[in-house]
Design an enzyme around this catalytic site. Structure first.
Site, PDB file in Angstrom:
ATOM      1  N   ASP A 205      42.149  52.602  34.544  1.00  0.00           N
ATOM      2  CA  ASP A 205      43.381  53.382  34.424  1.00  0.00           C
ATOM      3  C   ASP A 205      44.494  52.850  35.331  1.00  0.00           C
ATOM      4  O   ASP A 205      45.610  53.336  35.289  1.00  0.00           O
ATOM      5  CB  ASP A 205      43.106  54.861  34.740  1.00  0.00           C
ATOM      6  CG  ASP A 205      44.225  55.776  34.263  1.00  0.00           C
ATOM      7  OD1 ASP A 205      44.817  55.496  33.209  1.00  0.00           O
ATOM      8  OD2 ASP A 205      44.513  56.770  34.960  1.00  0.00           O
ATOM      9  N   SER A 229      49.326  59.367  31.761  1.00  0.00           N
ATOM     10  CA  SER A 229      48.335  58.979  30.758  1.00  0.00           C
ATOM     11  C   SER A 229      48.133  60.139  29.792  1.00  0.00           C
ATOM     12  O   SER A 229      47.954  61.283  30.217  1.00  0.00           O
ATOM     13  CB  SER A 229      47.001  58.628  31.438  1.00  0.00           C
ATOM     14  OG  SER A 229      47.165  57.591  32.369  1.00  0.00           O
ATOM     15  N   GLN A 279      45.029  52.774  25.655  1.00  0.00           N
ATOM     16  CA  GLN A 279      45.628  53.982  26.225  1.00  0.00           C
ATOM     17  C   GLN A 279      47.045  54.168  25.701  1.00  0.00           C
ATOM     18  O   GLN A 279      47.798  53.197  25.585  1.00  0.00           O
ATOM     19  CB  GLN A 279      45.678  53.914  27.742  1.00  0.00           C
ATOM     20  CG  GLN A 279      46.231  55.192  28.381  1.00  0.00           C
ATOM     21  CD  GLN A 279      46.300  55.107  29.897  1.00  0.00           C
ATOM     22  OE1 GLN A 279      47.351  54.893  30.469  1.00  0.00           O
ATOM     23  NE2 GLN A 279      45.154  55.284  30.548  1.00  0.00           N
TER      24      GLN A 279
END
Length: 287
Positions: A205, A229, A279
């Site tokens: 991430d 996110s 993502q």
């Protein structure tokens, strides 16, 4: 956190019984819980309900609310299915009764089959030719914007070396990609595959939305843009070790409507593809 030992302790949840687990948070410089931490802790929770002969091969998740750093996160695991080859789990993360994150994860027993993989980019600079975040802080800290200096000053268990370092004092639009070498800090440890997957999930991430951000970097930055996110997916392919540098390689096919999509691969230094990721994130210009 200063090393991998402290990271593993953070990701290892407390068992509350009946498929319920609890974990604490450590900031990476944001006022909210780092998404990679919630991802990795949810994987830890799911693994606690899985037989030892099955391993995570894919996960799909949504970030629903910003996490509070001061409150423990509770994780509940629902055992959706245990078949002959695959097991599926659903993990719900909550704080004070409010759901902040959901994860679906699938686990597979080891099997033999066909094989191929995409190749690593061999034209990229090697880690020895690059500066780490710590190096940048030491060499250029007095000249960096305060927000950048504060971010780089946070102690982390991972060392990052970006292949391309934008000049914050002369912002320019860049290609829609991001390549970063990384490795764990601290003494080398013998880790099982489950733990390595949790750590890699945590790391995945970091840096990812840069690829979607770069084509508009002359106008927007993380100071004048709201970022978050929205969802995160990963696929795990091969076992690996953290003994050497690894490469995070992301590309962005699209940014539109205050959302940006990035996807890519994670390789060992010798070119073995160990995981892929995708993502979508919020990239909303502040008015």
């Amino acid at each position: 956190m200063k090393n991998s030992k402290e990271l593993i302790e953070l990701l290892n949840l407390t068992d509350l019984g009946e498929n319920n687990f609890s974990g604490n948070s450590i900031t990476i410089g944001s006022p909210h819980v780092f998404g990679g931490q919630v991802l990795a802790q949810a994987v830890n929770a799911a693994y606690r309900t899985i037989r030892e002969t099955r391993f995570l091969h894919s996960l799909h998740s949504y970030f629903l609310e910003a996490g509070n750093l001061e409150i423990p996160i509770n994780y509940h695991v629902a055992e959706m299915r245990d078949g002959g080859s695959f097991s599926t789990r659903r993990v719900t993360a909550s704080q004070e009764g409010k759901t902040i994150f959901i994860l679906a994860a699938s686990f597979h027993k080891k099997e033999e089959g066909f094989e191929h993989q995409t190749e690593i980019n061999k034209d990229l600079k090697q880690p020895e030719e690059l500066l780490s975040w710590d190096d940048m802080l030491a060499q250029f800290g007095d000249f960096l914007p305060k927000s950048t200096k504060d971010f780089l000053s946070i102690k982390r268990p991972i060392e990052f070396k970006p292949v391309r370092v934008p000049n914050p004092l002369d912002p320019k639009d860049l290609p829609a990609n991001e390549h970063v070498w990384f490795r764990l800090k601290g003494e080398k440890q013998t880790l099982d595959y489950r733990t390595k997957q949790e750590i890699l999930t945590y790391i995945s991430d970091y840096n990812i939305l840069n690829a979607a951000f770069n084509p508009n970097a002359s106008k927007y930055n993380f100071g004048n843009t709201m970022t978050a996110s929205l969802d995160h997916s990963m696929w795990f392919f091969r076992d690996f070790d953290f003994d050497d540098w690894m490469l995070f390689s992301a590309k962005s096919p699209n940014t539109f409507g205050a959302r940006g999509l990035a996807k890519g691969n994670i390789f060992t230094r010798d070119g073995k593809l160990v995981a892929s990721f995708a993502q979508e994130g919020l990239l909303r210009p502040k008015k």
